[in-house]
Design a protein around this motif. Structure first.
Motif, PDB file in Angstrom:
ATOM      1  N   PRO A  59      -5.365 -11.321  18.329  1.00 16.95           N
ATOM      2  CA  PRO A  59      -5.671 -11.300  16.897  1.00 16.95           C
ATOM      3  C   PRO A  59      -5.292 -10.018  16.166  1.00 16.95           C
ATOM      4  CG  PRO A  59      -7.637 -11.834  18.201  1.00 16.95           C
ATOM      5  CD  PRO A  59      -6.528 -11.561  19.156  1.00 16.95           C
ATOM      6  N   ASP A  60      -5.210  -8.897  16.887  1.00 21.77           N
ATOM      7  CA  ASP A  60      -4.874  -7.634  16.231  1.00 21.77           C
ATOM      8  C   ASP A  60      -3.363  -7.425  16.106  1.00 21.77           C
ATOM      9  OD1 ASP A  60      -4.365  -7.122  19.027  1.00 21.77           O
ATOM     10  OD2 ASP A  60      -4.365  -4.986  18.535  1.00 21.77           O
ATOM     11  N   ALA A  61      -2.578  -8.338  16.635  1.00 19.88           N
ATOM     12  CA  ALA A  61      -1.131  -8.133  16.740  1.00 19.88           C
ATOM     13  C   ALA A  61      -0.436  -8.159  15.382  1.00 19.88           C
ATOM     14  CB  ALA A  61      -0.514  -9.187  17.645  1.00 19.88           C
ATOM     15  N   HIS A  62       0.612  -7.387  15.310  1.00 25.37           N
ATOM     16  CA  HIS A  62       1.582  -7.481  14.219  1.00 25.37           C
ATOM     17  C   HIS A  62       2.751  -8.249  14.818  1.00 25.37           C
ATOM     18  CE1 HIS A  62       4.145  -6.509  10.855  1.00 25.37           C
ATOM     19  NE2 HIS A  62       5.053  -6.122  11.727  1.00 25.37           N
ATOM     20  N   VAL A  63       3.105  -9.379  14.218  1.00 24.48           N
ATOM     21  CA  VAL A  63       4.119 -10.270  14.786  1.00 24.48           C
ATOM     22  C   VAL A  63       5.231 -10.495  13.772  1.00 24.48           C
ATOM     23  CG1 VAL A  63       4.533 -12.556  15.775  1.00 24.48           C
ATOM     24  CG2 VAL A  63       2.314 -11.448  16.111  1.00 24.48           C
ATOM     25  N   GLU A  64       6.478 -10.327  14.213  1.00 23.73           N
ATOM     26  CA  GLU A  64       7.645 -10.664  13.405  1.00 23.73           C
ATOM     27  C   GLU A  64       8.492 -11.644  14.209  1.00 23.73           C
ATOM     28  OE1 GLU A  64       9.867  -7.235  12.108  1.00 23.73           O
ATOM     29  OE2 GLU A  64       8.022  -6.089  11.803  1.00 23.73           O
ATOM     30  N   ILE A  65       8.822 -12.780  13.597  1.00 21.54           N
ATOM     31  CA  ILE A  65       9.618 -13.812  14.263  1.00 21.54           C
ATOM     32  C   ILE A  65      10.887 -14.036  13.455  1.00 21.54           C
ATOM     33  CG2 ILE A  65       9.671 -16.204  15.072  1.00 21.54           C
ATOM     34  CD1 ILE A  65       7.396 -14.830  16.410  1.00 21.54           C
ATOM     35  N   ARG A  66      12.020 -14.097  14.144  1.00 22.87           N
ATOM     36  CA  ARG A  66      13.309 -14.425  13.505  1.00 22.87           C
ATOM     37  C   ARG A  66      13.936 -15.599  14.232  1.00 22.87           C
ATOM     38  NH1 ARG A  66      17.627 -10.876  14.023  1.00 22.87           N
ATOM     39  NH2 ARG A  66      16.588 -10.032  15.828  1.00 22.87           N
ATOM     40  N   ASP A  67      14.437 -16.558  13.480  1.00 25.37           N
ATOM     41  CA  ASP A  67      15.182 -17.689  14.036  1.00 25.37           C
ATOM     42  C   ASP A  67      16.626 -17.222  14.208  1.00 25.37           C
ATOM     43  OD1 ASP A  67      16.503 -20.066  14.629  1.00 25.37           O
ATOM     44  OD2 ASP A  67      15.317 -21.241  13.210  1.00 25.37           O
ATOM     45  N   LEU A  68      17.069 -17.094  15.444  1.00 30.81           N
ATOM     46  CA  LEU A  68      18.382 -16.509  15.727  1.00 30.81           C
ATOM     47  C   LEU A  68      19.541 -17.449  15.449  1.00 30.81           C
ATOM     48  CD1 LEU A  68      17.565 -14.663  19.068  1.00 30.81           C
ATOM     49  CD2 LEU A  68      17.772 -13.678  16.768  1.00 30.81           C
ATOM     50  N   ALA A  69      19.341 -18.745  15.620  1.00 31.09           N
ATOM     51  CA  ALA A  69      20.456 -19.683  15.507  1.00 31.09           C
ATOM     52  C   ALA A  69      20.268 -20.708  14.391  1.00 31.09           C
ATOM     53  CB  ALA A  69      20.662 -20.404  16.845  1.00 31.09           C
ATOM     54  N   GLY A  70      19.130 -20.656  13.705  1.00 26.57           N
ATOM     55  CA  GLY A  70      18.876 -21.616  12.642  1.00 26.57           C
ATOM     56  C   GLY A  70      18.552 -23.011  13.153  1.00 26.57           C
ATOM     57  N   ASP A  71      18.263 -23.120  14.457  1.00 23.69           N
ATOM     58  CA  ASP A  71      18.028 -24.439  15.041  1.00 23.69           C
ATOM     59  C   ASP A  71      16.575 -24.659  15.457  1.00 23.69           C
ATOM     60  OD1 ASP A  71      17.831 -22.770  17.222  1.00 23.69           O
ATOM     61  OD2 ASP A  71      19.446 -23.705  18.372  1.00 23.69           O
ATOM     62  N   GLY A  72      15.702 -23.668  15.178  1.00 20.51           N
ATOM     63  CA  GLY A  72      14.307 -23.793  15.562  1.00 20.51           C
ATOM     64  C   GLY A  72      14.094 -23.764  17.061  1.00 20.51           C
ATOM     65  N   ASP A  73      15.073 -23.289  17.791  1.00 21.77           N
ATOM     66  CA  ASP A  73      15.036 -23.324  19.248  1.00 21.77           C
ATOM     67  C   ASP A  73      15.274 -21.954  19.890  1.00 21.77           C
ATOM     68  OD1 ASP A  73      14.505 -25.159  21.226  1.00 21.77           O
ATOM     69  OD2 ASP A  73      16.595 -25.650  21.590  1.00 21.77           O
ATOM     70  N   HIS A  74      15.850 -21.033  19.126  1.00 22.36           N
ATOM     71  CA  HIS A  74      16.200 -19.708  19.639  1.00 22.36           C
ATOM     72  C   HIS A  74      15.626 -18.662  18.681  1.00 22.36           C
ATOM     73  CE1 HIS A  74      19.218 -22.394  21.350  1.00 22.36           C
ATOM     74  NE2 HIS A  74      19.295 -21.536  22.349  1.00 22.36           N
ATOM     75  N   TYR A  75      14.637 -17.926  19.159  1.00 24.59           N
ATOM     76  CA  TYR A  75      13.935 -16.955  18.317  1.00 24.59           C
ATOM     77  C   TYR A  75      13.966 -15.564  18.930  1.00 24.59           C
ATOM     78  CZ  TYR A  75      11.819 -20.799  15.684  1.00 24.59           C
ATOM     79  OH  TYR A  75      11.607 -21.907  14.905  1.00 24.59           O
ATOM     80  N   ALA A  76      13.761 -14.578  18.070  1.00 22.01           N
ATOM     81  CA  ALA A  76      13.476 -13.211  18.491  1.00 22.01           C
ATOM     82  C   ALA A  76      12.098 -12.888  17.946  1.00 22.01           C
ATOM     83  CB  ALA A  76      14.510 -12.236  17.936  1.00 22.01           C
ATOM     84  N   ALA A  77      11.286 -12.207  18.738  1.00 20.68           N
ATOM     85  CA  ALA A  77       9.949 -11.832  18.305  1.00 20.68           C
ATOM     86  C   ALA A  77       9.678 -10.371  18.638  1.00 20.68           C
ATOM     87  CB  ALA A  77       8.898 -12.713  18.988  1.00 20.68           C
ATOM     88  N   VAL A  78       9.050  -9.697  17.692  1.00 20.75           N
ATOM     89  CA  VAL A  78       8.534  -8.352  17.915  1.00 20.75           C
ATOM     90  C   VAL A  78       7.018  -8.477  17.809  1.00 20.75           C
ATOM     91  CG1 VAL A  78       8.444  -5.985  17.050  1.00 20.75           C
ATOM     92  CG2 VAL A  78      10.589  -7.282  16.918  1.00 20.75           C
ATOM     93  N   VAL A  79       6.322  -8.058  18.862  1.00 19.14           N
ATOM     94  CA  VAL A  79       4.866  -8.153  18.895  1.00 19.14           C
ATOM     95  C   VAL A  79       4.301  -6.776  19.235  1.00 19.14           C
ATOM     96  CG1 VAL A  79       2.865  -9.328  19.883  1.00 19.14           C
ATOM     97  CG2 VAL A  79       5.059 -10.546  19.712  1.00 19.14           C
ATOM     98  N   VAL A  80       3.468  -6.256  18.341  1.00 18.44           N
ATOM     99  CA  VAL A  80       2.823  -4.963  18.546  1.00 18.44           C
ATOM    100  C   VAL A  80       1.318  -5.211  18.582  1.00 18.44           C
ATOM    101  CG1 VAL A  80       2.479  -2.639  17.623  1.00 18.44           C
ATOM    102  CG2 VAL A  80       4.689  -3.793  17.322  1.00 18.44           C
ATOM    103  N   SER A  81       0.678  -4.815  19.685  1.00 16.81           N
ATOM    104  CA  SER A  81      -0.758  -5.059  19.836  1.00 16.81           C
ATOM    105  C   SER A  81      -1.388  -3.951  20.661  1.00 16.81           C
ATOM    106  CB  SER A  81      -0.995  -6.405  20.528  1.00 16.81           C
ATOM    107  OG  SER A  81      -2.362  -6.574  20.840  1.00 16.81           O
ATOM    108  N   GLU A  82      -2.582  -3.564  20.268  1.00 21.85           N
ATOM    109  CA  GLU A  82      -3.349  -2.584  21.043  1.00 21.85           C
ATOM    110  C   GLU A  82      -3.644  -3.120  22.448  1.00 21.85           C
ATOM    111  OE1 GLU A  82      -4.789   0.877  22.050  1.00 21.85           O
ATOM    112  OE2 GLU A  82      -4.008   0.562  20.014  1.00 21.85           O
TER     113      GLU A  82
END
Length: 80
Positions: A17-40
């Motif tokens: 719940p404390d996480a900062h999450v950024e998600i990017r769709d890499l291919a525009g197909d809803g199947d390939h993502y990049a995620a940055v997750v920062v959490s204590e």
């Protein structure tokens, strides 16, 4: 059926719940993502343990509905 970014973010936040999450769709197909997750919760954990925590949050969808996730994880940095 592909997963959307909001669903991935919600699953991660439900588990970290404390996480900062950024998600990017890499291919525009809803199947390939990049995620940055920062959490204590990651502090003191190895990178492998951090990634396992995120995969656990995805409740078995990794490798199935969610084909690929390029993952970057870290604990928050402290400003001195």
């Amino acid at each position: 059926m592909p997963m959307n970014a909001a669903d991935i973010e919600k699953m991660i936040l439900d588990s970290l719940p404390d996480a900062h999450v950024e998600i990017r769709d890499l291919a525009g197909d809803g199947d390939h993502y990049a995620a940055v997750v920062v959490s204590e919760a990651f502090r003191g954990k190895s990178r492998v343990q951090q990634h396992q925590m995120v995969y656990d949050a995805l409740k078995g969808n990794m490798g199935g509905v969610l084909h690929a996730l390029a993952l970057q994880t870290s604990a928050p940095t402290t400003d001195a």
